[in-house]
Design a protein around this motif. Structure first.
Motif, PDB file in Angstrom:
ATOM      1  N   LEU A 126       2.084  -7.030  -2.219  1.00  0.00           N
ATOM      2  CA  LEU A 126       2.808  -6.443  -1.094  1.00  0.00           C
ATOM      3  C   LEU A 126       1.885  -6.246   0.095  1.00  0.00           C
ATOM      4  N   THR A 127       2.389  -6.579   1.269  1.00  0.00           N
ATOM      5  CA  THR A 127       1.633  -6.196   2.456  1.00  0.00           C
ATOM      6  C   THR A 127       2.557  -5.948   3.645  1.00  0.00           C
ATOM      7  N   GLY A 128       2.089  -5.105   4.559  1.00  0.00           N
ATOM      8  CA  GLY A 128       2.885  -4.735   5.723  1.00  0.00           C
ATOM      9  C   GLY A 128       2.215  -5.199   6.996  1.00  0.00           C
ATOM     10  N   ILE A 129       3.029  -5.467   8.004  1.00  0.00           N
ATOM     11  CA  ILE A 129       2.521  -5.898   9.310  1.00  0.00           C
ATOM     12  C   ILE A 129       3.033  -4.902  10.330  1.00  0.00           C
ATOM     13  N   THR A 130       2.115  -4.192  10.965  1.00  0.00           N
ATOM     14  CA  THR A 130       2.525  -3.206  11.966  1.00  0.00           C
ATOM     15  C   THR A 130       3.081  -3.933  13.191  1.00  0.00           C
ATOM     16  N   THR A 131       4.235  -3.478  13.648  1.00  0.00           N
ATOM     17  CA  THR A 131       4.926  -4.209  14.722  1.00  0.00           C
ATOM     18  C   THR A 131       4.518  -3.708  16.110  1.00  0.00           C
ATOM     19  N   TYR A 156       6.811  -8.705   1.686  1.00  0.00           N
ATOM     20  CA  TYR A 156       6.203  -8.651   3.013  1.00  0.00           C
ATOM     21  C   TYR A 156       7.161  -7.903   3.929  1.00  0.00           C
ATOM     22  N   PHE A 157       6.623  -6.945   4.650  1.00  0.00           N
ATOM     23  CA  PHE A 157       7.551  -6.163   5.471  1.00  0.00           C
ATOM     24  C   PHE A 157       6.976  -5.848   6.848  1.00  0.00           C
ATOM     25  N   LEU A 158       7.904  -5.593   7.767  1.00  0.00           N
ATOM     26  CA  LEU A 158       7.566  -5.221   9.139  1.00  0.00           C
ATOM     27  C   LEU A 158       7.428  -3.706   9.167  1.00  0.00           C
ATOM     28  N   PHE A 161       7.858   1.772  11.246  1.00  0.00           N
ATOM     29  CA  PHE A 161       7.536   3.208  11.312  1.00  0.00           C
ATOM     30  C   PHE A 161       6.045   3.403  11.613  1.00  0.00           C
ATOM     31  N   HIS A 162       5.218   2.512  11.047  1.00  0.00           N
ATOM     32  CA  HIS A 162       3.789   2.599  11.361  1.00  0.00           C
ATOM     33  C   HIS A 162       3.526   2.297  12.841  1.00  0.00           C
ATOM     34  N   ALA A 163       4.352   1.424  13.414  1.00  0.00           N
ATOM     35  CA  ALA A 163       4.156   1.073  14.824  1.00  0.00           C
ATOM     36  C   ALA A 163       4.250   2.314  15.715  1.00  0.00           C
ATOM     37  N   SER A 207      -1.046  11.624   8.932  1.00  0.00           N
ATOM     38  CA  SER A 207      -0.368  11.349   7.652  1.00  0.00           C
ATOM     39  C   SER A 207      -0.179   9.859   7.376  1.00  0.00           C
ATOM     40  N   TYR A 208      -0.629   9.029   8.280  1.00  0.00           N
ATOM     41  CA  TYR A 208      -0.461   7.576   8.176  1.00  0.00           C
ATOM     42  C   TYR A 208      -0.746   7.025   6.778  1.00  0.00           C
ATOM     43  N   PRO A 209      -1.843   7.463   6.112  1.00  0.00           N
ATOM     44  CA  PRO A 209      -2.102   6.900   4.786  1.00  0.00           C
ATOM     45  C   PRO A 209      -1.022   7.250   3.755  1.00  0.00           C
ATOM     46  N   LEU A 260       2.280   7.510   4.377  1.00  0.00           N
ATOM     47  CA  LEU A 260       3.395   6.573   4.592  1.00  0.00           C
ATOM     48  C   LEU A 260       3.035   5.213   4.000  1.00  0.00           C
ATOM     49  N   MET A 261       1.788   4.825   4.162  1.00  0.00           N
ATOM     50  CA  MET A 261       1.350   3.550   3.604  1.00  0.00           C
ATOM     51  C   MET A 261       1.397   3.594   2.070  1.00  0.00           C
ATOM     52  N   ALA A 262       1.033   4.736   1.503  1.00  0.00           N
ATOM     53  CA  ALA A 262       1.116   4.877   0.039  1.00  0.00           C
ATOM     54  C   ALA A 262       2.575   4.733  -0.406  1.00  0.00           C
ATOM     55  N   ALA A 263       3.497   5.317   0.351  1.00  0.00           N
ATOM     56  CA  ALA A 263       4.919   5.206  -0.011  1.00  0.00           C
ATOM     57  C   ALA A 263       5.373   3.745   0.042  1.00  0.00           C
ATOM     58  N   ASP A 264       4.928   3.006   1.077  1.00  0.00           N
ATOM     59  CA  ASP A 264       5.271   1.576   1.178  1.00  0.00           C
ATOM     60  C   ASP A 264       4.890   0.836  -0.099  1.00  0.00           C
ATOM     61  N   ILE A 265       3.706   1.159  -0.580  1.00  0.00           N
ATOM     62  CA  ILE A 265       3.120   0.403  -1.689  1.00  0.00           C
ATOM     63  C   ILE A 265       3.706   0.854  -3.020  1.00  0.00           C
ATOM     64  N   LEU A 266       3.766   2.178  -3.221  1.00  0.00           N
ATOM     65  CA  LEU A 266       4.194   2.711  -4.518  1.00  0.00           C
ATOM     66  C   LEU A 266       5.691   2.500  -4.732  1.00  0.00           C
ATOM     67  N   LYS A 297      -1.052  -5.671  -6.281  1.00  0.00           N
ATOM     68  CA  LYS A 297      -2.105  -6.147  -5.373  1.00  0.00           C
ATOM     69  C   LYS A 297      -1.653  -5.988  -3.928  1.00  0.00           C
ATOM     70  N   VAL A 298      -2.577  -5.541  -3.099  1.00  0.00           N
ATOM     71  CA  VAL A 298      -2.273  -5.359  -1.682  1.00  0.00           C
ATOM     72  C   VAL A 298      -3.329  -6.102  -0.854  1.00  0.00           C
ATOM     73  N   PRO A 299      -2.988  -7.299  -0.358  1.00  0.00           N
ATOM     74  CA  PRO A 299      -3.946  -8.028   0.480  1.00  0.00           C
ATOM     75  C   PRO A 299      -4.068  -7.358   1.844  1.00  0.00           C
ATOM     76  N   ASP A 308     -10.753  -2.963   6.847  1.00  0.00           N
ATOM     77  CA  ASP A 308     -10.498  -1.645   7.435  1.00  0.00           C
ATOM     78  C   ASP A 308      -9.418  -0.864   6.690  1.00  0.00           C
ATOM     79  N   GLN A 309      -8.664  -1.557   5.830  1.00  0.00           N
ATOM     80  CA  GLN A 309      -7.548  -0.890   5.163  1.00  0.00           C
ATOM     81  C   GLN A 309      -7.856  -0.505   3.715  1.00  0.00           C
ATOM     82  N   ILE A 310      -9.045  -0.856   3.220  1.00  0.00           N
ATOM     83  CA  ILE A 310      -9.354  -0.609   1.803  1.00  0.00           C
ATOM     84  C   ILE A 310      -9.238   0.876   1.474  1.00  0.00           C
TER      85      ILE A 310
HETATM   86  N1  TRP Z   1      -1.548  -0.135   8.078  1.00  0.00           N
HETATM   87  C1  TRP Z   1      -1.524  -1.550   7.880  1.00  0.00           C
HETATM   88  C2  TRP Z   1      -2.282  -2.243   9.039  1.00  0.00           C
HETATM   89  O1  TRP Z   1      -2.363  -1.680  10.104  1.00  0.00           O
HETATM   90  C3  TRP Z   1      -0.112  -2.088   7.822  1.00  0.00           C
HETATM   91  C4  TRP Z   1       0.591  -1.545   6.643  1.00  0.00           C
HETATM   92  C5  TRP Z   1       1.547  -0.552   6.627  1.00  0.00           C
HETATM   93  C6  TRP Z   1       0.386  -1.934   5.308  1.00  0.00           C
HETATM   94  N2  TRP Z   1       1.953  -0.324   5.354  1.00  0.00           N
HETATM   95  C7  TRP Z   1       1.251  -1.134   4.533  1.00  0.00           C
HETATM   96  C8  TRP Z   1      -0.466  -2.850   4.702  1.00  0.00           C
HETATM   97  C9  TRP Z   1       1.284  -1.267   3.151  1.00  0.00           C
HETATM   98  C10 TRP Z   1      -0.434  -2.959   3.334  1.00  0.00           C
HETATM   99  C11 TRP Z   1       0.445  -2.165   2.550  1.00  0.00           C
HETATM  100  O2  TRP Z   1      -2.761  -3.323   8.857  1.00  0.00           O
END
Ligand code: TRP
Length: 335
Positions: free
Chosen positions: A7-12, A41-43, A46-48, A136-138, A140-146, A152-154, A158-160
């Motif tokens: 899973l991975t996210g792309i900040t919009t 893969y998601f947009l 909310f992180h944006a 709190s950004y991390p 929200l990111m944990a919620a995306d993943i969990l 695996k999260v590619p 900077d995101q490790i």
């Molecule tokens: N924060 C990540 C970035 O800026 C984008 C992102 C949001 C993300 N949620 C995620 C990446 C979940 C991996 C898993 O690159």
């Protein structure tokens, strides 16, 4: 054997550039074609909102990034491709995780600490301009993943730390409420090129040195011509290893083409000629996708349909998991 969940996210925020393509989009699309992988893969819209308070930019970037991935051939029968804000289970899970996440852990997040350090250095209040969203950004990111039990999260280097925080939060939740979440692992691929930008630093929107991926042909040519080089004349041997033109060439070339260009550098190819060839190489590889991209942007309703179909697939997974998690914390019908 069940499939690995990647899973991975792309900040919009921003328009996809060559660095995003080489470093993230191209490998992600290739990985989604593997039979042993289920990719998500998601947009991350909310992180944006954490770094961009301009509604037009957030919206435009969401449209452009979705169109980019589709134009480049992401197969949405294989990959689950969705928009974070279409999955209401994510922010709900985020709250439950917030109530399990140690504040001290968030104090240590690099992104937040960098803002504090910059404030202190400027003689401002430590928290000047820092929102709770950034803090709190991390989580929200944990919620995306969990939410999708990703294995695996590619991500970029900077995101490790964020993936480690997601593991920490998941472990704490599991310890208290029972095993609900898989502990995710960050995957940083050292074989993927970190592309240099026009000025030779890492290509990044924040440096303003990017070459947008789907520039119209003429502008692409102009942009490539702006890559900074040294002043060596045609005929003078040039060092491939310290050249941005060569570094970008290598990211698009076959090994043979890379070897040929290295030789041409040693033999003193003119900068103008090397850039002309680089333009041809990139243009050839992105030309077809650029046409699809333009067609998709001209038909936003289709992009929206694809995202809605993706959200439906995502929610088929997030709803039952959230239901279990709610019950685990004691939020359920009175009985
Ligand atoms: N924060 C990540 C970035 O800026 C984008 C992102 C949001 C993300 N949620 C995620 C990446 C979940 C991996 C898993 O690159």
């Amino acid at each position: 054997m069940s499939k690995q969940r990647v899973l991975t996210g792309i900040t919009t925020t921003g328009t996809p550039h060559l660095g995003n393509y080489v470093g993230a989009i191209r490998p992600a699309i290739a990985a989604s074609e593997r039979a042993d992988v289920q990719s998500f893969y998601f947009l991350a819209d909310f992180h944006a909102l954490i770094k961009c308070h301009d509604p037009l930019l957030v919206h435009q970037s969401t449209r452009e990034i979705a169109a980019t991935w589709l134009a480049l051939g992401l197969n949405t029968d294989n990959a689950i491709f969705y928009r974070q804000s279409d999955v209401p289970e994510i922010p709900e899970l985020c709250w439950m995780l917030t109530c399990m996440a140690a504040k001290g852990l968030m104090n240590r997040a690099h992104a937040y600490k960098a803002s504090v350090d910059a404030n202190v250095a400027a003689g401002d209040d430590a928290d000047f301009g820092i929102t709770m969203g950034l803090y709190s950004y991390p989580i929200l990111m944990a919620a995306d993943i969990l939410m999708f039990n990703a294995n695996k999260v590619p991500v970029g280097k900077d995101q490790i730390q964020h993936i480690e925080m997601a593991r920490d939060i998941a472990a704490r939740f599991n310890h208290h409420y029972g095993e609900h979440f898989v502990l995710p692992e960050a995957v940083v691929d050292d074989n993927v090129a970190v592309l240099q930008g026009l000025d030779g630093r890492k290509m990044s929107k924040s440096y303003g040195n990017t070459i947008p991926l789907f520039l119209p042909e003429k502008q692409l040519k102009k942009s490539i011509n702006k890559i900074v080089t040294n002043l060596l004349e045609p005929g003078q041997p040039k060092d491939a290893d310290t050249s941005t033109v060569f570094q970008i060439w290598q990211a698009f070339a076959t090994p043979e083409q890379a070897a040929d260009m290295r030789k041409a550098f040693a033999e003193g190819i003119a900068w103008g000629e090397a850039k002309r060839q680089l333009f041809e190489l990139i243009n050839e590889q992105v030309g077809e996708a650029r046409e699809k991209y333009e067609a998709l942007l001209a038909n936003p309703a289709h992009i929206e349909d694809v995202l809605q179909a993706g959200a439906e697939k995502a929610r088929a997974q997030s709803k039952p998991l959230l239901e279990k998690v709610r019950a685990a914390v004691g939020i359920k019908k009175i009985q």
